[in-house]
Design a protein around this motif. Structure first.
Motif, PDB file in Angstrom:
ATOM      1  N   ALA A   1     123.895   0.425  44.328  1.00  0.00           N
ATOM      2  CA  ALA A   1     122.645   0.383  43.552  1.00  0.00           C
ATOM      3  C   ALA A   1     122.818  -0.310  42.208  1.00  0.00           C
ATOM      4  CB  ALA A   1     122.128   1.796  43.343  1.00  0.00           C
ATOM      5  N   ALA A   2     123.953  -0.938  41.972  1.00  0.00           N
ATOM      6  CA  ALA A   2     124.262  -1.507  40.651  1.00  0.00           C
ATOM      7  C   ALA A   2     123.698  -2.901  40.414  1.00  0.00           C
ATOM      8  CB  ALA A   2     125.773  -1.530  40.443  1.00  0.00           C
ATOM      9  N   TYR A   3     123.136  -3.528  41.433  1.00  0.00           N
ATOM     10  CA  TYR A   3     122.728  -4.927  41.310  1.00  0.00           C
ATOM     11  C   TYR A   3     121.225  -5.130  41.300  1.00  0.00           C
ATOM     12  CZ  TYR A   3     127.647  -5.306  42.282  1.00  0.00           C
ATOM     13  OH  TYR A   3     129.009  -5.149  42.227  1.00  0.00           O
ATOM     14  N   GLY A   4     120.487  -4.069  41.056  1.00  0.00           N
ATOM     15  CA  GLY A   4     119.039  -4.173  41.007  1.00  0.00           C
ATOM     16  C   GLY A   4     118.418  -3.997  42.384  1.00  0.00           C
ATOM     17  N   PRO A   5     117.147  -4.332  42.511  1.00  0.00           N
ATOM     18  CA  PRO A   5     116.447  -4.155  43.790  1.00  0.00           C
ATOM     19  C   PRO A   5     117.143  -4.918  44.920  1.00  0.00           C
ATOM     20  CG  PRO A   5     114.891  -4.672  42.043  1.00  0.00           C
ATOM     21  CD  PRO A   5     116.263  -4.868  41.473  1.00  0.00           C
TER      22      PRO A   5
END
Length: 187
Positions: free
Chosen positions: A35-39
């Motif tokens: 979930a660290a890279y945005g949508p």
């Protein structure tokens, strides 16, 4: 955006609980970074998922997707692949580190310079990365597995579009089965 401009970060493996949480098989270096890279996006890029990490379950990240609020909605997403635009990922700074997508499709050359085949995919069954290679003139059903180690793959040249393999002469030989010993030590 083309498929080469996007990377597969994970696959939803199932629902967790009754409030819409989802378990994900993550392909990131650290599973919790899913979930660290945005949508994230679906395979076609037509659907965007606003993802947040809520925990871990047996080394799999547990995520929440905005708008998914119950188990039925979560179960309907099982098998959904989650992609990210490549430009959101950090540049690789290590000399011997690669994104799997950069290796898939590369030519495979023996150390003597002869073409061996093409990389079909990379797998990790728990003991490290394994290259699945389709030998020259063969179909996908004839693929072979080669450990992705410096010893077996001494050269990776992304600019030239190939890797070099160093396979021992007996790499594809199946050893003769040794006779089983009996309980008294005889054969």
């Amino acid at each position: 955006m083309s498929q080469s401009d996007r990377l597969l970060l994970g696959v939803i493996t199932g629902a967790k609980g009754i409030r819409g949480e989802l378990k994900v098989k993550s392909f990131t270096e650290f599973p919790e970074d899913i979930a660290a890279y945005g949508p994230l996006e679906n395979k076609t890029g037509e659907t965007t998922f606003d993802v947040s990490l809520v925990g871990m379950s047996k080394s799999q990240p547990v995520i929440r997707i905005k708008g998914v609020t119950d188990r039925n909605q979560a179960e309907a997403l099982k098998g959904q692949e989650l992609y990210v635009p490549r430009d959101r990922l950090p540049e690789i700074e290590e000399e011997d580190a690669f994104y799997h997508t950069d290796l898939v499709g590369l030519d495979v050359i023996n150390e003597d310079g002869n073409r061996f085949g093409r990389i079909l995919r990379l797998n990790d069954f728990g003991g490290g990365d394994i290259l699945e290679i389709v030998p020259e003139g063969k179909g996908k059903k004839s693929s072979v597995l080669v450990p992705f180690t410096k010893e077996m793959v001494p050269v990776v040249d992304l600019e030239k579009g190939h890797i070099v393999v160093n396979l021992p002469d007996d790499f594809f030989e199946v050893p003769d089965k040794e006779p089983a010993e009996s309980s008294d030590g005889s054969r």
